[in-house]
Write an enzyme that holds these catalytic residues in place. Structure first.
Site, PDB file in Angstrom:
ATOM      1  N   ARG A  72      65.887 -21.426  19.466  1.00 53.06           N
ATOM      2  CA  ARG A  72      67.246 -21.872  19.734  1.00 53.06           C
ATOM      3  C   ARG A  72      67.302 -22.428  21.147  1.00 53.06           C
ATOM      4  O   ARG A  72      66.690 -21.870  22.060  1.00 53.06           O
ATOM      5  CB  ARG A  72      68.251 -20.714  19.596  1.00 53.06           C
ATOM      6  CG  ARG A  72      68.619 -20.339  18.162  1.00 53.06           C
ATOM      7  CD  ARG A  72      69.424 -21.433  17.463  1.00 53.06           C
ATOM      8  NE  ARG A  72      69.815 -21.027  16.127  1.00 53.06           N
ATOM      9  CZ  ARG A  72      69.126 -21.291  15.017  1.00 53.06           C
ATOM     10  NH1 ARG A  72      67.984 -21.966  15.077  1.00 53.06           N
ATOM     11  NH2 ARG A  72      69.572 -20.893  13.840  1.00 53.06           N
ATOM     12  N   GLU A  84      73.221 -28.573  21.598  1.00 46.90           N
ATOM     13  CA  GLU A  84      72.999 -29.436  20.439  1.00 46.90           C
ATOM     14  C   GLU A  84      74.296 -29.968  19.841  1.00 46.90           C
ATOM     15  O   GLU A  84      75.236 -29.194  19.723  1.00 46.90           O
ATOM     16  CB  GLU A  84      72.323 -28.569  19.365  1.00 46.90           C
ATOM     17  CG  GLU A  84      70.958 -29.042  18.992  1.00 46.90           C
ATOM     18  CD  GLU A  84      70.242 -28.046  18.125  1.00 46.90           C
ATOM     19  OE1 GLU A  84      69.468 -27.249  18.679  1.00 46.90           O
ATOM     20  OE2 GLU A  84      70.463 -28.046  16.909  1.00 46.90           O
ATOM     21  N   HIS A 104      65.982 -30.877  15.758  1.00 49.92           N
ATOM     22  CA  HIS A 104      66.136 -29.630  14.990  1.00 49.92           C
ATOM     23  C   HIS A 104      65.647 -29.788  13.539  1.00 49.92           C
ATOM     24  O   HIS A 104      66.448 -29.698  12.590  1.00 49.92           O
ATOM     25  CB  HIS A 104      67.590 -29.141  15.032  1.00 49.92           C
ATOM     26  CG  HIS A 104      67.709 -27.656  14.807  1.00 49.92           C
ATOM     27  ND1 HIS A 104      68.675 -26.875  15.371  1.00 49.92           N
ATOM     28  CD2 HIS A 104      66.961 -26.804  14.066  1.00 49.92           C
ATOM     29  CE1 HIS A 104      68.534 -25.618  14.989  1.00 49.92           C
ATOM     30  NE2 HIS A 104      67.491 -25.545  14.181  1.00 49.92           N
TER      31      HIS A 104
END
Ligand code: GLV
Length: 320
Positions: free
Chosen positions: A238, A267, A285
């Site tokens: 993450r 993000e 991602h």
């Protein structure tokens, strides 16, 4: 029939299983749902099937109402969900472990290869039609053989990444909160280290821990200063585990050699400093982004939601 709200597009198999038993309202657009639309959509839901892009917090749980029984994330990570807030309201939370292990490990290895062998940089040269020719010292990278891969968070994805790295001739070191099973230690010839030891001695440091307040900015200025100048940081976990501004400084100043990132602190925004750096490999991602994996994730999320609505034990409950 219960009311099930699915907050984004999910593969057909999982959606069909939910629809076969319940009254399903699903967000059908390719664009992510806005917060206002999300709050309106969850009203009256008995179960929510959520994507990692949706913030499931107290406000949203209240908008759903007291009948809400479950939130089933279509992801293994669940930092988008305020689990204590769910627990306070008696709402069960589930995730989708296991099925995305191999796909994510593939991406971690891809980033290791791309970063250490300068593949993004090389591709950019060709695409920009810049002049180039083979040269003895042209665009040299770092070989992986005999180098140490440090795994931060030796869970399923960390282990799968280590297995692949072992096949490339890397030595495996790791940190983990609980002891690793003996057979895995043996198979990988893996060496336990403290976080400090791992940071200081690894040639490639790969993050595989969950994101929580405890891992927020786990990698920041201090840690980069202690890494080898020749080392690479890989993040498929993450974004906010890494202090992105500090990473930009470390990459610019040569504190570390390079980075490979699949996830970002804010993000989908990416720190503008990263965009200018040739020693940063940046991908959007994609850890679990295979057709097979996404289908399996939707299927498991459906299994979890259906089990809770049927009053039986959900297989993948998570707690705070
Ligand atoms: C992807 O990032 C996931 O947590 O499933």
């Amino acid at each position: 029939m219960a009311k099930v709200v699915v907050t984004g597009k999910i593969p057909a198999g999982g959606l069909a299983r939910l629809k076969a038993e319940h009254d399903v309202t699903a967000w059908e657009s390719d664009d992510a749902i806005s917060r206002t639309e999300l709050l309106a959509m969850v009203a009256g839901a008995d179960a929510i099937v959520s994507l990692l892009t949706e913030k499931i917090d107290g406000e949203l749980l209240d908008a759903a109402g007291p009948q809400l029984k479950s939130v089933s994330n279509v992801a293994v990570g669940y930092n988008n969900i305020d689990v204590p807030a769910c627990e306070n309201r008696g709402v069960l939370v589930t995730n989708t472990p296991g099925v995305l292990t191999e796909a994510t490990a593939d991406i971690a290895i891809s980033l290791i290869l791309m970063a250490t062998r300068r593949l993004g940089e090389g591709e950019r040269v060709i695409r920009a039609q810049e002049p180039w020719q083979w040269g003895m010292f042209y665009m040299l990278g770092m070989g992986l053989q005999g180098r140490q891969l440090g795994i931060v968070g030796m869970g399923q994805i960390g282990i799968a990444t280590a297995r692949r790295a072992k096949a490339f001739g890397m030595n495996i070191a790791y940190t983990r909160r609980t002891p690793l099973e003996d057979h895995v230690i043996e198979e990988l010839d893996a060496k336990f280290m403290t976080m400090d030891e791992l940071i200081e001695s690894s040639d490639v440091l790969s993050l595989h821990c969950p994101y929580s307040p405890a891992t927020h900015h786990l990698m920041s200025e201090n840690q980069f200063a202690r890494m080898k100048k020749t080392a690479f940081l890989i993040n498929t976990a993450r974004g906010p585990i890494v202090d992105e501004a500090a990473l930009v400084t470390a990459l610019k100043s040569g504190e570390i050699a390079g980075a490979g990132l699949d996830v970002f602190e804010n993000e989908p925004a990416v720190h503008p400093g990263l965009l200018e750096l040739d020693n940063a490999v940046l991908i959007p991602h994609l850890g679990s982004a295979t057709v097979e994996t996404r289908a399996a994730m939707a299927d498991i999320a459906a299994t979890n939601a259906l089990a809770i609505l049927a009053g039986s034990q959900a297989p993948n409950l998570v707690t705070s």
